[in-house]
Write an enzyme that holds these catalytic residues in place. Sequence first.
Site, PDB file in Angstrom:
ATOM      1  N   ASP A   1      -1.220   5.751  14.578  1.00 54.44           N
ATOM      2  CA  ASP A   1      -0.418   6.767  13.889  1.00 54.44           C
ATOM      3  C   ASP A   1      -0.640   8.118  14.549  1.00 54.44           C
ATOM      4  O   ASP A   1      -1.779   8.486  14.855  1.00 54.44           O
ATOM      5  CB  ASP A   1      -0.809   6.855  12.421  1.00 54.44           C
TER       6      ASP A   1
ATOM      7  N   LYS B   1       6.777   7.119   3.898  1.00 50.66           N
ATOM      8  CA  LYS B   1       7.614   6.032   4.408  1.00 50.66           C
ATOM      9  C   LYS B   1       7.460   4.847   3.472  1.00 50.66           C
ATOM     10  O   LYS B   1       6.341   4.484   3.099  1.00 50.66           O
ATOM     11  CB  LYS B   1       7.183   5.632   5.826  1.00 50.66           C
TER      12      LYS B   1
ATOM     13  N   HIS C   1       0.438  -0.111  17.148  1.00 50.49           N
ATOM     14  CA  HIS C   1       0.542   1.322  17.385  1.00 50.49           C
ATOM     15  C   HIS C   1      -0.631   2.019  16.717  1.00 50.49           C
ATOM     16  O   HIS C   1      -1.326   1.441  15.876  1.00 50.49           O
ATOM     17  CB  HIS C   1       1.855   1.868  16.806  1.00 50.49           C
TER      18      HIS C   1
ATOM     19  N   HIS D   1      -3.084  -0.807  14.954  1.00 46.27           N
ATOM     20  CA  HIS D   1      -2.748  -1.752  13.897  1.00 46.27           C
ATOM     21  C   HIS D   1      -1.311  -2.221  14.048  1.00 46.27           C
ATOM     22  O   HIS D   1      -0.527  -1.644  14.801  1.00 46.27           O
ATOM     23  CB  HIS D   1      -2.980  -1.121  12.515  1.00 46.27           C
TER      24      HIS D   1
END
Length: 334
Positions: A222, A201, A220, A276
Amino acid sequence: MEVERVQAIASLSAAANDIPAEFVRPEHEQPGFTTYRGPAPEIPVVDLAGEADRGALATRVAAAAREWGIFQVVNHGIPAEVVRELQRVGKAFFELPPEEKEKYASKPGSTEGYGTKLQKDLEGKKAWVDFLFHNIWPPATINYAFWPKIPPEYRKANEEYRKYLGILVKKILIMLSKGLGLEDHVLMQSVGGQNLEYLLKINYYPPCPRPDLALGVVSHTDMSAITILVPNDVPGLQVFKDDQWFDVKHIPNAIIVHIGDQIEILSNGFYKSVLHRTTVNKEKARMSWPVFCSPPPEMEIGPLPQLVSDETPTKYKTKMYKDYAYCKLNKLPQ
């Protein structure tokens, strides 16, 4: 329907010195209110060339993964010129005219492509970011239709980076295995081995007139096994620890490693998936290049039997990775 990109909104917002209401986060999320302003602890930094004792190095990596869920690595083996070229071609893509970028727009039902919004926000808010997603490994998952043709060096730069990245990922998974008291190969094998999928990304966070109110990416964890992230030199990554949001210090030439949900599950909670978020900058564009290293969709992930006992009962369900991802993306109970 034409999608309005944040890069275009940023140009209009700069003139008005304000941002649209849908980008203003609720007060409990606003960086201006929630960023810790005192002396902040620094996330661990691991020198992969500075420790002759491999066991001691594994102990340091394991401690960082357990206490923080994130660490930076230096002397990681990826040549600086390879990283610079990855950054150069990614930046060049986001500097293209809008009509050229739109050729790579994401399609419904696909995670790949150029876009602006990935998940639904329950409060109707938007994140201050545009992005480009595409798979870079294994070959069977790659769709070059989502790889920009301009600049022409884009494909070569990404393939060269992936080659070195694969070596680094294997090293880190070996050290994380050692940290659990397991044989070197166990974690790598448990997340797919050579079929571990790498999804790149590129995040582009345009300058924002009100960085105190907006977020580039909301808080969120990962859902990957691990995430390997290359930032540019504009700070913005924040980590939540001890009930505070801390800035991650930029270290030139370092690469950031996030522990993802799948390693937390496999380790039965011994390692922690890091919470994070990303802030934005008033004067400069921030960019980052995370690669989400995730199991194949059909692979079952659950606590490793070696780590489950009467004293440490299983904390997580075992399920196929694709089912886990579906629930997380759609905010459904796990």
